[in-house]
Scaffold this motif. Structure first.
Motif, PDB file in Angstrom:
ATOM      1  N   GLN A   1     -33.525 -60.009  27.163  1.00  0.00           N
ATOM      2  CA  GLN A   1     -33.269 -58.551  27.743  1.00  0.00           C
ATOM      3  C   GLN A   1     -32.945 -58.599  28.968  1.00  0.00           C
TER       4      GLN A   1
ATOM      5  N   TYR B   1     -27.612 -51.547  28.689  1.00  0.00           N
ATOM      6  CA  TYR B   1     -29.038 -52.476  28.197  1.00  0.00           C
ATOM      7  C   TYR B   1     -28.660 -53.663  27.091  1.00  0.00           C
TER       8      TYR B   1
ATOM      9  N   PRO C   1     -35.644 -50.546  22.831  1.00  0.00           N
ATOM     10  CA  PRO C   1     -35.447 -50.208  23.764  1.00  0.00           C
ATOM     11  C   PRO C   1     -36.340 -49.268  24.647  1.00  0.00           C
TER      12      PRO C   1
ATOM     13  N   SER D   1     -37.477 -52.526  29.396  1.00  0.00           N
ATOM     14  CA  SER D   1     -38.404 -53.058  28.444  1.00  0.00           C
ATOM     15  C   SER D   1     -38.332 -53.481  26.764  1.00  0.00           C
ATOM     16  N   SER D   2     -38.360 -54.375  26.027  1.00  0.00           N
ATOM     17  CA  SER D   2     -38.842 -54.307  25.020  1.00  0.00           C
ATOM     18  C   SER D   2     -39.864 -54.105  24.513  1.00  0.00           C
TER      19      SER D   2
ATOM     20  N   SER E   1     -41.821 -57.280  23.472  1.00  0.00           N
ATOM     21  CA  SER E   1     -42.631 -57.985  24.507  1.00  0.00           C
ATOM     22  C   SER E   1     -43.506 -58.105  24.322  1.00  0.00           C
TER      23      SER E   1
ATOM     24  N   VAL F   1     -31.746 -55.759  24.533  1.00  0.00           N
ATOM     25  CA  VAL F   1     -32.897 -55.842  23.968  1.00  0.00           C
ATOM     26  C   VAL F   1     -32.763 -56.271  22.410  1.00  0.00           C
ATOM     27  N   SER F   2     -33.962 -56.348  22.358  1.00  0.00           N
ATOM     28  CA  SER F   2     -34.097 -57.199  20.864  1.00  0.00           C
ATOM     29  C   SER F   2     -35.556 -55.867  20.601  1.00  0.00           C
TER      30      SER F   2
END
Lengths: 115, 118
Positions: free
Chosen positions: A2, A25, A31, A94-95, A98, A27-28
């Motif tokens: 991230q 941003y 998001p 944040s993902s 996560s 992220v994978s």
């Protein structure tokens, strides 16, 4: 991994004018995006967040942010700036994938509103 | 609601001493707390994730023996900076996450502790 970028260290706006603080941003996964504000020698205060749904999110103190998936952006906006809006603003991401609840903060943008 | 306090707000200590910083969630129980470090005019750097009743998870590059974290109850996490040195001087901020909250929920931040090591 991230990451979140705030390309502007400082934004200067005249009181009463609209303001925009930029954030992009990476992220994978889906998001989860946040904006926080920090006043001098204080902790962070939550302004707003995007989880899902309407791309335009409204938050505290008249702020709003627009989620743009194609541009991977989440810019903070306010139609009419106040001197009291002068502070340090952080975008965070944040993902959903996560394993922990941790969020990653951008470098911060100092917003200065002149009377 | 959702108030997080930190104590002390400011501490000055001599090099080589240890300093304990407390983070309390005043009106909710926090199974997860986070400790951040913020250098002047810079962003927050996550140091560690503190889970009640278990060992903290430290971020890469953070010395766990130097920054001791204890989360002994659902309302209190402590960060102890051991054998402090001037380079440890910084603004330390904690945040708390109520139980059952995932990464899509906002954290509640304490007011921060300014540590100055002489």
């Amino acid at each position: 991994a991230q990451s979140v970028a705030q390309p502007e260290d400082q934004v200067n706006v005249a009181e009463g004018n609209p303001l925009t603080v930029k954030c992009t941003y990476s992220v994978s996964g889906n998001p989860y995006l946040f904006w926080y504000v920090q006043y001098p020698n204080r902790g962070l205060q939550f302004l707003l967040k995007y989880i899902t749904g309407d791309n335009l999110v409204k938050g505290s103190y008249g702020f709003e942010a627009e989620f743009n998936k194609s541009q991977t952006s989440f810019h903070l906006k306010k139609p009419s700036a106040l001197v009291s809006d002068s502070a340090l603003y952080f975008c965070a991401v944040s993902s959903g994938y996560s394993s922990a609840s941790k969020i990653i903060f951008g470098s911060g943008t100092r917003l200065s509103i002149r009377p | 609601g959702a108030v997080v306090s930190q104590h002390p707000s400011r501490v000055i200590c001599k090099s080589g001493t240890s300093v304990k910083i407390e983070c309390r969630s005043l009106d909710f129980q926090a199974t997860t707390m986070f400790w951040y470090r913020q250098f002047p005019k810079q962003s927050l750097m996550l140091m560690a994730t503190s889970n009640e009743g278990s060992k903290a998870t430290y971020e890469q590059g953070v010395e766990k023996d130097k920054f001791l974290i204890n989360h002994a109850s659902l309302t209190l996490s402590t960060l102890t900076v051991t054998s402090a040195h001037p380079e440890d001087s910084s603004f330390y901020i904690c945040s708390a996450l109520p139980p059952g909250r995932g990464s899509y929920n906002e954290q509640f931040f304490g007011p921060g502790t300014r540590l100055t090591v002489l």
